[in-house]
Motif scaffolding. Structure first.
Motif, PDB file in Angstrom:
ATOM      1  N   UNK A  25      -3.906   1.906   0.154  1.00 21.35           N
ATOM      2  CA  UNK A  25      -2.930   2.976   0.359  1.00 21.35           C
ATOM      3  C   UNK A  25      -3.041   4.102  -0.671  1.00 21.35           C
ATOM      4  N   UNK A  26      -3.838   3.888  -1.722  1.00 22.26           N
ATOM      5  CA  UNK A  26      -3.976   4.873  -2.790  1.00 22.26           C
ATOM      6  C   UNK A  26      -5.460   5.105  -3.076  1.00 22.26           C
ATOM      7  N   UNK A  27      -5.735   6.283  -3.668  1.00 20.29           N
ATOM      8  CA  UNK A  27      -7.108   6.576  -4.060  1.00 20.29           C
ATOM      9  C   UNK A  27      -7.483   5.887  -5.367  1.00 20.29           C
ATOM     10  N   UNK A  28      -6.476   5.605  -6.206  1.00 27.93           N
ATOM     11  CA  UNK A  28      -6.772   5.026  -7.510  1.00 27.93           C
ATOM     12  C   UNK A  28      -5.613   4.146  -7.947  1.00 27.93           C
ATOM     13  N   UNK A  29      -5.934   3.086  -8.723  1.00 29.92           N
ATOM     14  CA  UNK A  29      -4.942   2.116  -9.161  1.00 29.92           C
ATOM     15  C   UNK A  29      -5.051   1.919 -10.675  1.00 29.92           C
ATOM     16  N   UNK A  30      -3.948   2.197 -11.368  1.00 36.12           N
ATOM     17  CA  UNK A  30      -3.885   2.013 -12.822  1.00 36.12           C
ATOM     18  C   UNK A  30      -2.928   0.848 -13.085  1.00 36.12           C
ATOM     19  N   UNK A  31      -3.414  -0.184 -13.769  1.00 36.80           N
ATOM     20  CA  UNK A  31      -2.564  -1.353 -14.026  1.00 36.80           C
ATOM     21  C   UNK A  31      -2.589  -1.686 -15.513  1.00 36.80           C
ATOM     22  N   UNK A  32      -1.447  -2.158 -16.000  1.00 36.42           N
ATOM     23  CA  UNK A  32      -1.321  -2.608 -17.382  1.00 36.42           C
ATOM     24  C   UNK A  32      -1.015  -4.098 -17.348  1.00 36.42           C
ATOM     25  N   UNK A  33      -2.017  -4.920 -17.672  1.00 35.44           N
ATOM     26  CA  UNK A  33      -1.878  -6.365 -17.493  1.00 35.44           C
ATOM     27  C   UNK A  33      -1.170  -7.039 -18.654  1.00 35.44           C
ATOM     28  N   UNK A  34      -0.960  -8.327 -18.506  1.00 38.64           N
ATOM     29  CA  UNK A  34      -0.393  -9.165 -19.553  1.00 38.64           C
ATOM     30  C   UNK A  34      -1.009 -10.546 -19.383  1.00 38.64           C
ATOM     31  N   UNK A  35      -0.829 -11.387 -20.359  1.00 40.02           N
ATOM     32  CA  UNK A  35      -1.514 -12.673 -20.368  1.00 40.02           C
ATOM     33  C   UNK A  35      -1.026 -13.567 -19.224  1.00 40.02           C
ATOM     34  N   UNK A  36      -1.900 -13.806 -18.270  1.00 37.54           N
ATOM     35  CA  UNK A  36      -1.581 -14.638 -17.110  1.00 37.54           C
ATOM     36  C   UNK A  36      -2.860 -14.870 -16.332  1.00 37.54           C
TER      37      UNK A  36
END
Length: 354
Positions: free
Chosen positions: A158-169
């Motif tokens: 649904x988007x041209x780009x995906x920015x994610x901020x992960x965490x320990x999992x």
């Protein structure tokens, strides 16, 4: 309007390779992948005004796709003003300064003053680069692995780009690795989450921290002890401890920790490396109540800069990255997509407390 283009028509060098159309991991339909590949090639100046795209027939034969698919993609590009069709010439790049609408998915792990700076830098920069044509939709996982997985997987395609901020999992790690890496940017925390092809723009809580602490070692050595306040119940990267311990080893200092700082722990002659704001408040209050002057009787080194820390005690001595700059770098990558990894440097911001 396009006379000048007709006069300068050339075939782009190995145009098929320039377009780099069909990534096996892409979730987009084939015609969208053609559209996106051409637009990205134009943005990166790999395709320039006057250069000819592969013919419809050539595309069909090269990628084993239908004529309708190629024609649909080329027609969308023509409607956007990126290319034009000329009799006897085929499809030609008509606008090499094209700025397309960009829909961006951004998922923060939590919201705090640091993430607000990242978001502001991202918005300011992407709006400047796209003349306001970018649409950024923000999500918050609240460090819930199920929410993280739900938001990202449900937004795929649904988007041209995906920015994610992960965490320990481990679940978060797997969701990121299974995602379309060509559209993914992992930000803020350096991790091994991203698979091959994803972009990482991150800070280092390890080697960079050691480097900056070594810059401040003469200030730190003025005190009897240098204690890391590492409270329980907060999401603090464990690698931060490694950076601190590496510094202590290099300077011959015994590493010491306080998990939950209280007023009784604040002793004259000690320096404290404070990560979270509640410990910062405790230390400042305890110092005032006991008549200690920060920077003289008690040392304070704070982690991560905020506007408030710039005015407390006339300015705290802080170890931090430039969060606004991180947002700018994320925006630059969304628009240009020309790097694979970038480390945002950690800096020592000198104040009055160390």
């Amino acid at each position: 309007m396009f006379a000048a283009v007709i006069e300068t028509v050339i075939m782009a060098d190995d145009a098929f390779e320039i377009l780099d159309l069909f990534d096996d991991d892409s979730f987009d339909t084939k015609y969208k992948r053609i559209v996106n590949s051409v637009i990205q090639a134009v943005r990166r100046k790999r395709l320039r005004r006057g250069e000819r795209l592969p013919s419809v027939r050539g595309m069909c034969e090269r990628y084993s796709i239908s004529r309708d698919t190629v024609c649909k993609a080329y027609e969308i590009l023509r409607e956007k003003g990126v290319i034009e069709k000329f009799h006897g010439k085929g499809y030609v790049v008509a606008n090499d300064s094209y700025k397309a609408d960009i829909n961006v998915f951004v998922m923060f792990d939590i919201w705090n003053p640091y993430k607000e700076k990242i978001y502001t830098g991202l918005l300011d920069s992407i709006n400047a680069q796209t003349e306001g044509q970018a649409a950024v939709q923000v999500y918050y996982s609240n460090r819930d692995e199920d929410l993280f997985a739900e938001f990202l997987t449900n937004s795929a395609g649904k988007f041209e780009y995906y920015v994610v901020m992960p965490f320990e999992s481990e679940k978060v790690r797997q969701v990121i690795r299974d995602f379309d890496q060509s559209k993914l940017l992992v930000a803020d925390v350096y991790t091994e989450y991203a698979g091959e092809g994803a972009v990482v723009i991150a800070q280092s809580h390890d080697e960079e921290l050691t480097r900056v602490l070594l810059e401040a070692q003469e200030l730190i050595k003025r005190y009897n002890r240098f204690i890391l306040c590492f409270p329980v119940g907060y999401f603090i990267p464990e690698c931060l401890k490694r950076g601190y311990e590496r510094f202590c080893a290099a300077c011959g200092i015994e590493p010491e920790y306080i998990n939950n700082l209280c007023a009784e722990d604040v002793v004259a002659g000690n320096a404290y490396f404070v990560i979270e704001d509640p410990d910062l408040v405790t230390l400042v209050k305890a110092s005032r109540n006991q008549g200690y002057k920060l920077g003289r009787d008690v040392g304070l080194l704070s982690y991560n800069s905020t506007p408030l820390k710039e005015v407390i005690e006339g300015g705290l001595t802080t170890v931090s990255i430039d969060f606004y700059r991180m947002g700018e770098l994320i925006a630059e990558q969304i628009v240009n997509r020309d790097i694979a990894y970038q480390l945002v440097p950690t800096e020592l911001i000198l104040g009055n407390t160390l």
